[in-house]
Scaffold this active site. Sequence first.
Site, PDB file in Angstrom:
ATOM      1  N   ASP A  64      18.415 -80.642  48.397  1.00 16.27           N
ATOM      2  CA  ASP A  64      19.258 -80.070  49.455  1.00 16.27           C
ATOM      3  C   ASP A  64      20.022 -78.897  48.864  1.00 16.27           C
ATOM      4  O   ASP A  64      21.216 -78.982  48.589  1.00 16.27           O
ATOM      5  CB  ASP A  64      20.199 -81.143  50.005  1.00 16.27           C
ATOM      6  CG  ASP A  64      20.969 -80.667  51.238  1.00 16.27           C
ATOM      7  OD1 ASP A  64      20.644 -79.586  51.758  1.00 16.27           O
ATOM      8  OD2 ASP A  64      21.894 -81.380  51.666  1.00 16.27           O
ATOM      9  N   LYS A  65      19.327 -77.785  48.690  1.00 18.94           N
ATOM     10  CA  LYS A  65      19.916 -76.628  48.029  1.00 18.94           C
ATOM     11  C   LYS A  65      21.161 -76.108  48.747  1.00 18.94           C
ATOM     12  O   LYS A  65      22.104 -75.640  48.117  1.00 18.94           O
ATOM     13  CB  LYS A  65      18.888 -75.493  47.936  1.00 18.94           C
ATOM     14  CG  LYS A  65      17.736 -75.747  46.987  1.00 18.94           C
ATOM     15  CD  LYS A  65      16.743 -74.591  47.040  1.00 18.94           C
ATOM     16  CE  LYS A  65      15.598 -74.791  46.068  1.00 18.94           C
ATOM     17  NZ  LYS A  65      16.016 -74.701  44.671  1.00 18.94           N
ATOM     18  N   ASN A 110       7.732 -75.581  39.985  1.00 21.52           N
ATOM     19  CA  ASN A 110       8.451 -74.658  40.865  1.00 21.52           C
ATOM     20  C   ASN A 110       8.939 -73.462  40.078  1.00 21.52           C
ATOM     21  O   ASN A 110       9.225 -73.555  38.875  1.00 21.52           O
ATOM     22  CB  ASN A 110       9.610 -75.375  41.574  1.00 21.52           C
ATOM     23  CG  ASN A 110      10.907 -75.300  40.799  1.00 21.52           C
ATOM     24  OD1 ASN A 110      11.621 -74.291  40.821  1.00 21.52           O
ATOM     25  ND2 ASN A 110      11.224 -76.379  40.073  1.00 21.52           N
ATOM     26  N   PHE A 114      16.583 -70.031  42.067  1.00 24.52           N
ATOM     27  CA  PHE A 114      17.915 -70.194  42.687  1.00 24.52           C
ATOM     28  C   PHE A 114      17.989 -69.583  44.087  1.00 24.52           C
ATOM     29  O   PHE A 114      18.938 -68.865  44.427  1.00 24.52           O
ATOM     30  CB  PHE A 114      19.016 -69.585  41.813  1.00 24.52           C
ATOM     31  CG  PHE A 114      19.373 -70.383  40.586  1.00 24.52           C
ATOM     32  CD1 PHE A 114      19.009 -71.704  40.451  1.00 24.52           C
ATOM     33  CD2 PHE A 114      20.103 -69.784  39.557  1.00 24.52           C
ATOM     34  CE1 PHE A 114      19.351 -72.432  39.312  1.00 24.52           C
ATOM     35  CE2 PHE A 114      20.459 -70.505  38.421  1.00 24.52           C
ATOM     36  CZ  PHE A 114      20.073 -71.827  38.292  1.00 24.52           C
ATOM     37  N   ASN A 138      25.572 -78.203  42.016  1.00 23.51           N
ATOM     38  CA  ASN A 138      24.969 -77.541  40.880  1.00 23.51           C
ATOM     39  C   ASN A 138      25.336 -76.064  40.934  1.00 23.51           C
ATOM     40  O   ASN A 138      25.091 -75.397  41.947  1.00 23.51           O
ATOM     41  CB  ASN A 138      23.448 -77.741  40.948  1.00 23.51           C
ATOM     42  CG  ASN A 138      22.738 -77.370  39.674  1.00 23.51           C
ATOM     43  OD1 ASN A 138      22.520 -76.191  39.407  1.00 23.51           O
ATOM     44  ND2 ASN A 138      22.348 -78.369  38.904  1.00 23.51           N
ATOM     45  N   ASN A 169      24.541 -75.310  35.395  1.00 21.13           N
ATOM     46  CA  ASN A 169      23.099 -75.243  35.177  1.00 21.13           C
ATOM     47  C   ASN A 169      22.754 -74.002  34.360  1.00 21.13           C
ATOM     48  O   ASN A 169      22.675 -72.898  34.894  1.00 21.13           O
ATOM     49  CB  ASN A 169      22.371 -75.220  36.526  1.00 21.13           C
ATOM     50  CG  ASN A 169      20.860 -75.285  36.378  1.00 21.13           C
ATOM     51  OD1 ASN A 169      20.322 -75.158  35.292  1.00 21.13           O
ATOM     52  ND2 ASN A 169      20.176 -75.481  37.491  1.00 21.13           N
ATOM     53  N   SER A 172      17.737 -73.768  33.912  1.00 24.33           N
ATOM     54  CA  SER A 172      16.596 -73.450  34.770  1.00 24.33           C
ATOM     55  C   SER A 172      15.707 -72.431  34.064  1.00 24.33           C
ATOM     56  O   SER A 172      16.197 -71.424  33.548  1.00 24.33           O
ATOM     57  CB  SER A 172      17.071 -72.873  36.106  1.00 24.33           C
ATOM     58  OG  SER A 172      15.964 -72.368  36.828  1.00 24.33           O
ATOM     59  N   ASN A 174      13.640 -70.516  35.535  1.00 21.33           N
ATOM     60  CA  ASN A 174      13.137 -69.577  36.538  1.00 21.33           C
ATOM     61  C   ASN A 174      14.033 -68.367  36.785  1.00 21.33           C
ATOM     62  O   ASN A 174      13.754 -67.563  37.660  1.00 21.33           O
ATOM     63  CB  ASN A 174      12.895 -70.319  37.859  1.00 21.33           C
ATOM     64  CG  ASN A 174      11.865 -71.415  37.687  1.00 21.33           C
ATOM     65  OD1 ASN A 174      10.848 -71.216  37.034  1.00 21.33           O
ATOM     66  ND2 ASN A 174      12.137 -72.584  38.261  1.00 21.33           N
ATOM     67  N   THR A 175      15.123 -68.259  36.042  1.00 23.10           N
ATOM     68  CA  THR A 175      15.958 -67.065  36.076  1.00 23.10           C
ATOM     69  C   THR A 175      15.944 -66.480  34.667  1.00 23.10           C
ATOM     70  O   THR A 175      16.345 -67.146  33.712  1.00 23.10           O
ATOM     71  CB  THR A 175      17.400 -67.394  36.496  1.00 23.10           C
ATOM     72  OG1 THR A 175      17.393 -67.909  37.837  1.00 23.10           O
ATOM     73  CG2 THR A 175      18.278 -66.158  36.448  1.00 23.10           C
ATOM     74  N   LYS A 210      23.924 -79.309  32.446  1.00 24.80           N
ATOM     75  CA  LYS A 210      22.501 -79.672  32.523  1.00 24.80           C
ATOM     76  C   LYS A 210      21.706 -78.861  31.515  1.00 24.80           C
ATOM     77  O   LYS A 210      21.740 -77.627  31.534  1.00 24.80           O
ATOM     78  CB  LYS A 210      21.961 -79.441  33.936  1.00 24.80           C
ATOM     79  CG  LYS A 210      20.575 -80.034  34.173  1.00 24.80           C
ATOM     80  CD  LYS A 210      20.232 -80.043  35.655  1.00 24.80           C
ATOM     81  CE  LYS A 210      18.955 -80.821  35.925  1.00 24.80           C
ATOM     82  NZ  LYS A 210      18.663 -80.921  37.382  1.00 24.80           N
ATOM     83  N   THR A 238      17.157 -84.186  31.673  1.00 27.30           N
ATOM     84  CA  THR A 238      17.031 -82.755  31.446  1.00 27.30           C
ATOM     85  C   THR A 238      16.590 -82.053  32.725  1.00 27.30           C
ATOM     86  O   THR A 238      16.253 -82.692  33.709  1.00 27.30           O
ATOM     87  CB  THR A 238      15.954 -82.452  30.379  1.00 27.30           C
ATOM     88  OG1 THR A 238      14.684 -82.855  30.898  1.00 27.30           O
ATOM     89  CG2 THR A 238      16.230 -83.142  29.067  1.00 27.30           C
ATOM     90  N   ASN A 239      16.529 -80.735  32.617  1.00 31.17           N
ATOM     91  CA  ASN A 239      15.935 -79.911  33.661  1.00 31.17           C
ATOM     92  C   ASN A 239      14.408 -79.931  33.532  1.00 31.17           C
ATOM     93  O   ASN A 239      13.861 -80.725  32.767  1.00 31.17           O
ATOM     94  CB  ASN A 239      16.473 -78.478  33.545  1.00 31.17           C
ATOM     95  CG  ASN A 239      16.596 -77.772  34.871  1.00 31.17           C
ATOM     96  OD1 ASN A 239      15.719 -77.855  35.717  1.00 31.17           O
ATOM     97  ND2 ASN A 239      17.698 -77.053  35.072  1.00 31.17           N
ATOM     98  N   GLY A 289      11.051 -87.339  35.544  1.00 39.15           N
ATOM     99  CA  GLY A 289       9.906 -88.228  35.642  1.00 39.15           C
ATOM    100  C   GLY A 289      10.187 -89.621  36.142  1.00 39.15           C
ATOM    101  O   GLY A 289       9.323 -90.498  36.046  1.00 39.15           O
ATOM    102  N   THR A 311      11.497 -85.192  42.174  1.00 42.56           N
ATOM    103  CA  THR A 311      10.072 -84.974  42.392  1.00 42.56           C
ATOM    104  C   THR A 311       9.367 -86.221  42.904  1.00 42.56           C
ATOM    105  O   THR A 311       8.450 -86.135  43.739  1.00 42.56           O
ATOM    106  CB  THR A 311       9.403 -84.479  41.094  1.00 42.56           C
ATOM    107  OG1 THR A 311      10.036 -83.254  40.691  1.00 42.56           O
ATOM    108  CG2 THR A 311       7.920 -84.224  41.293  1.00 42.56           C
TER     109      THR A 311
END
Length: 352
Positions: A64-65, A110, A114, A138, A169, A172, A174-175, A210, A238-239, A289, A311
């Site tokens: 739920d971003k 993914n 963000f 987060n 955070n 991530s 992805n940034t 995180k 972890t992330n 996991g 996930t």
Amino acid sequence: MRLREKLALAMLHRIDPERAHTASINALRAGMMPSVAPVTSTRLATRVAGLSLRNPVGLAAGFDKNAQVLGPLVRSGFGFVEVGAATPLPQPGNPRPRLFRLSESRAAINRFGFNNDGAERIARRLAGRPSNGVIGLNLGANKTSTDRARDYVRVLETCGRHIDFATINVSSPNTEKLRDLQGPEALSQLVRDVVAARDALGRRLPLLLKIAPDLTPTEIEQIADSAIAAGIDAIVATNTTLARDDAKGRHAAEAGGLSGAPLFNRSTRVLARLSLAVDGRVPLIGVGGISSAQDAYAKILAGASAVQLYTALIYGGLSLASEIATGLDRLLERDGFANVAQAVGAGRHKWL
């Protein structure tokens, strides 16, 4: 799992993963997910970083971003819920496609980057949050920001009045260059700045950090020492990972962070090493996991005081929250633990 939920999941898996996620959020907003009774017991109820939890099974950030379905999530059996990540300014994230199912591995990759509605809109939704749940946020940084450390402070200043905890955070993948903030000097200064912003709120809001699973034992020790010295209240391990351990499927080579079952061993080893490094100075939250009560129990035995999942919901549905909490209660009883806290770290040696 309820037959209705199985059918819904089967339908969702026939469409693009990101569209399926949006459909799930819309279904929750429309009240299509039945509420469940809070899952708790004298064994499950616990206190972590000053937070009183009815059970130690939480929802990780990312589902739920934008804090759109707080009520339904609180009523889904979780002991606590984390929304976000939120950045100061709205941002669209990376180009699509950016979410990939690896069904064979019960995993996902993914590279969202963000994507979110921005701190101000998220704060307005958090202001109307239900009062009967533990809800955290987060904190993230905008991709184009020239002062990313300041971004974390801005999000906390905007949203801090409406949450029960905040997670910094810096992990991530992805940034670009975000993980550079995990370095000892940068991390120490970042945490100090966020602690100062928290103190300015006039309330003891727990601050979590995180971390990534792609860290060496030396880096884990450095992060633990730097974060604790700067005032962090708990560490989340972890992330997602950049590694592709045991990831199978036609999308396994896609760029981004891998989550789900293949991450379990890697993240649990980091958790156990982190548990050794913090030596009881702060609690840990285990993520990565988890898809069963046995997985959650393994994280607790490795050193986690609470756990989070996300996930696994793609494959098991929201009913997993209550199933895992109920199963965890039975495992604690089986092994003679009076409560979660007694079990924390009891099997850490298996992962070192």
